[in-house]
Design a protein around this motif. Structure first.
Motif, short mmCIF file in Angstrom:
data_model
loop_
_atom_site.label_atom_id
_atom_site.label_comp_id
_atom_site.label_asym_id
_atom_site.label_seq_id
_atom_site.Cartn_x
_atom_site.Cartn_y
_atom_site.Cartn_z
N ASN A 156 0.56 -16.79 -53.59
CA ASN A 156 -0.73 -16.25 -53.98
C ASN A 156 -0.48 -15.00 -54.82
O ASN A 156 0.33 -14.15 -54.43
CB ASN A 156 -1.54 -15.91 -52.72
N VAL A 157 -1.18 -14.90 -55.93
CA VAL A 157 -1.01 -13.72 -56.79
C VAL A 157 -1.39 -12.46 -56.02
O VAL A 157 -0.77 -11.40 -56.18
CB VAL A 157 -1.88 -13.85 -58.06
N ALA A 158 -2.40 -12.56 -55.17
CA ALA A 158 -2.85 -11.39 -54.42
C ALA A 158 -1.80 -10.88 -53.45
O ALA A 158 -1.84 -9.72 -53.03
CB ALA A 158 -4.14 -11.73 -53.67
N ASP A 159 -0.83 -11.74 -53.09
CA ASP A 159 0.22 -11.31 -52.17
C ASP A 159 1.07 -10.20 -52.76
O ASP A 159 1.70 -9.44 -52.03
CB ASP A 159 1.11 -12.50 -51.79
N GLN A 160 1.13 -10.15 -54.07
CA GLN A 160 1.95 -9.14 -54.72
C GLN A 160 1.27 -7.78 -54.80
O GLN A 160 1.89 -6.80 -55.18
CB GLN A 160 2.30 -9.60 -56.15
N LEU A 161 -0.01 -7.72 -54.45
CA LEU A 161 -0.77 -6.47 -54.54
C LEU A 161 -0.92 -5.86 -53.15
O LEU A 161 -0.91 -6.57 -52.14
CB LEU A 161 -2.15 -6.73 -55.14
N SER A 162 -1.09 -4.56 -53.12
CA SER A 162 -1.35 -3.88 -51.86
C SER A 162 -2.82 -4.04 -51.48
O SER A 162 -3.65 -4.43 -52.31
CB SER A 162 -0.99 -2.40 -51.96
N LEU A 163 -3.13 -3.73 -50.24
CA LEU A 163 -4.52 -3.81 -49.80
C LEU A 163 -5.39 -2.83 -50.58
O LEU A 163 -6.55 -3.14 -50.90
CB LEU A 163 -4.59 -3.51 -48.29
N VAL A 164 -4.86 -1.67 -50.91
CA VAL A 164 -5.60 -0.70 -51.70
C VAL A 164 -5.94 -1.27 -53.07
O VAL A 164 -7.07 -1.13 -53.56
CB VAL A 164 -4.80 0.61 -51.85
N GLY B 291 -9.94 -13.74 -60.41
CA GLY B 291 -11.18 -14.23 -59.83
C GLY B 291 -11.00 -15.11 -58.61
O GLY B 291 -11.94 -15.77 -58.17
N ASP B 292 -9.80 -15.13 -58.03
CA ASP B 292 -9.52 -15.98 -56.87
C ASP B 292 -9.97 -15.25 -55.61
O ASP B 292 -9.17 -14.59 -54.93
CB ASP B 292 -8.03 -16.30 -56.82
N LEU B 293 -11.25 -15.38 -55.27
CA LEU B 293 -11.80 -14.67 -54.12
C LEU B 293 -11.22 -15.17 -52.81
O LEU B 293 -10.87 -14.38 -51.94
CB LEU B 293 -13.32 -14.82 -54.13
N LEU C 103 -9.05 -12.89 -50.21
CA LEU C 103 -9.45 -12.68 -48.82
C LEU C 103 -8.35 -13.13 -47.86
O LEU C 103 -8.07 -12.46 -46.86
CB LEU C 103 -10.74 -13.44 -48.53
N ASP C 104 -7.75 -14.27 -48.18
CA ASP C 104 -6.66 -14.77 -47.34
C ASP C 104 -5.51 -13.79 -47.29
O ASP C 104 -4.97 -13.48 -46.22
CB ASP C 104 -6.20 -16.12 -47.90
N SER C 105 -5.15 -13.25 -48.44
CA SER C 105 -4.06 -12.28 -48.51
C SER C 105 -4.43 -10.98 -47.81
O SER C 105 -3.60 -10.39 -47.10
CB SER C 105 -3.71 -12.01 -49.98
N ALA C 106 -5.67 -10.52 -48.00
CA ALA C 106 -6.10 -9.27 -47.35
C ALA C 106 -6.07 -9.40 -45.83
O ALA C 106 -5.63 -8.50 -45.12
CB ALA C 106 -7.51 -8.91 -47.82
#
Length: 450
Positions: free
Chosen positions: A107-115, A125-127, A131-134
């Motif tokens: 998941n692209v969001a996995d590479q980002l921090s929660l902040v 735009g992958d909501l 959410l899954d990553s958060a």
């Protein structure tokens, strides 16, 4: 909550330290080993290592410990010794009934921090993926906060997880300027004793702010009930108008049926039976509101998060009869009987049902048990994966206290007030016992507060 993940998608912390729960191993553990051994024998003729062989190795590596990786018990069917080999299929992480340890899909969001996720929003735009990553970050890393539990990020994470609407501060001020609500006297009877022994809460949150918040929520709920009553009256007026004009269907009915229909309409107009709206105020809402005020950076933020929570996540908790709370208490007894039958029978033998010791914990989502920073960490987990998991968190606390309860001739003294919260331990035990809950019981847990 309505947007919370399904049971099958709740992960287990891969790096979590195993917890010695001292619960007797289930007979299914031994049956699982025998099935794996039998299937391994049948698959030895193949040149390539079979799936059974691979699963056998994985099972031996994990030692099939009931504390660190309990067997799935969602289907209570007795397996057959040899024919089970043909039923051993590769795990399908997306199918119902499977409990994956970790989400494998990149998941692209996995590479980002929660902040970054909160500040910049979902990448591409992958909501759903964001959410899954958060949720996974909240579970494995937590929300960074100081020793007092203060975090500039937490309230925004809660608002996102609760899917709370945007509210202008002026709208909150307008509710305050309306003055005392019909529930004002009840609110004043409770606010002065809200977390009265918690110095962190008393230092940061004033009683005046708690009164304003609860009074504004009472006005909001009062308006919702008035609007519903008006809609019912309009609907009844349309029916009466149709009657006077003489609809063919009603003309053919007898006078007795007409009289009965009118009586039913009049009864329904003034009734909340079957409605989803909570009451304007019930005792315990003050404790539920306290963590929101403590974590929020403004009263308006706390107001919109708290209002969204009680109207969307647990309306059954704040209705006049508190039917959701009583259903939750019954589920505490039921889940404990599944997870630890010996402990359950011991408490029942002492006349100790959940109604006697768990009412505050169910009603307040454990906010009644200090310390407050641990409550906030536990709520991070509950908002991420569903506030209904509070039922399992309460059972987890009983399991942690198992030895003390069983060795006490009077467990009432132990359960009169739960020991200080240890959120990380409670979360780990909850993730362990959730795998033991049958799907039908889990469905009751999800819906009990509605």
């Amino acid at each position: 909550m309505s947007t919370s993940p399904m049971k099958e998608s709740i992960p287990t912390l891969a790096n979590a330290t195993p917890i010695a729960l001292e619960i007797p191993p289930s007979p299914r553990t031994h049956r699982a080993l025998r099935r794996l051994q039998s299937a391994h024998t049948l698959g030895q003729s193949s040149n390539q290592p079979s799936l059974i062989t691979q699963q056998h190795k994985q099972a031996l590596q994990r030692n099939l410990s009931p504390a660190s990786n309990p067997p799935s018990t969602s289907r209570h069917t007795r397996g057959r010794s040899n024919s089970d080999a043909t039923n051993m299929t590769p795990p399908n992480l997306g199918s119902a009934g499977r409990r994956p340890l970790l989400r494998k899909k990149s998941n692209v969001a996995d590479q980002l921090s929660l902040v970054q996720l909160v500040r910049d929003g979902p990448p591409d735009g992958d909501l759903i993926g964001a959410l899954d990553s958060a949720r996974l970050k909240i579970l494995s890393q937590g929300i960074k906060s100081d020793t007092d539990g203060m975090s500039s990020l937490r309230i925004y994470v809660w608002l996102i997880l609760l899917n709370a609407p945007v509210l202008e501060t002026d709208s909150y001020l307008a509710l305050i300027h309306r003055g005392a609500s019909p529930a004002y006297s009840k609110i004043r009877n409770d606010t002065f004793r809200t977390l009265a022994t918690d110095p962190l809460f008393r230092r940061r949150v004033s009683e005046a702010s708690l009164i304003r918040l609860l009074n504004a929520v009472a006005w909001k709920l009062h308006d919702a009930k008035e609007e519903r009553a008006e809609n019912l009256a309009k609907s009844a007026g349309k029916i009466n108008t149709a009657n006077m004009q003489g609809s063919p269907e009603l003309q053919s009915t007898t006078p007795a049926l007409k009289s009965r229909a009118r009586a039913l309409t009049l009864t329904t107009e003034g009734s909340d039976a079957g409605g989803s709206e909570p009451g304007t105020y019930v005792q315990g809402m003050n404790v539920l509101a306290a963590p929101f005020l403590y974590a929020a950076r403004s009263e308006a933020e706390a107001f919109v998060a708290f209002h969204r929570f009680i109207t969307n996540e647990c309306p059954g908790y704040v209705r006049g009869a508190m039917d959701g709370v009583h259903k939750g208490l019954a589920l505490v007894d039921k889940v404990l009987a599944i997870v630890d039958p010996k402990l359950s029978l011991y408490l029942i033998g002492k006349g100790m049902t959940a109604e006697l010791y768990a009412f505050p914990s169910v009603l307040t989502l454990c906010a009644c048990t200090p310390p407050l920073p641990q409550v906030l960490r536990l709520w991070d987990f509950l908002f991420a994966y569903g506030a209904h998991l509070n039922i399992l968190c309460i059972v987890a606390q009983l399991v942690i206290l198992r030895n003390s309860i069983l060795s006490s001739p009077s467990p009432t003294k132990i359960l009169r007030s739960f020991p200080p919260l240890q959120s990380e331990t409670i979360i780990q035990v909850t993730l362990t016992i959730i795998k033991k809950i049958p799907d039908d019981v889990y469905a009751e847990i999800v819906s009990h507060a509605k």
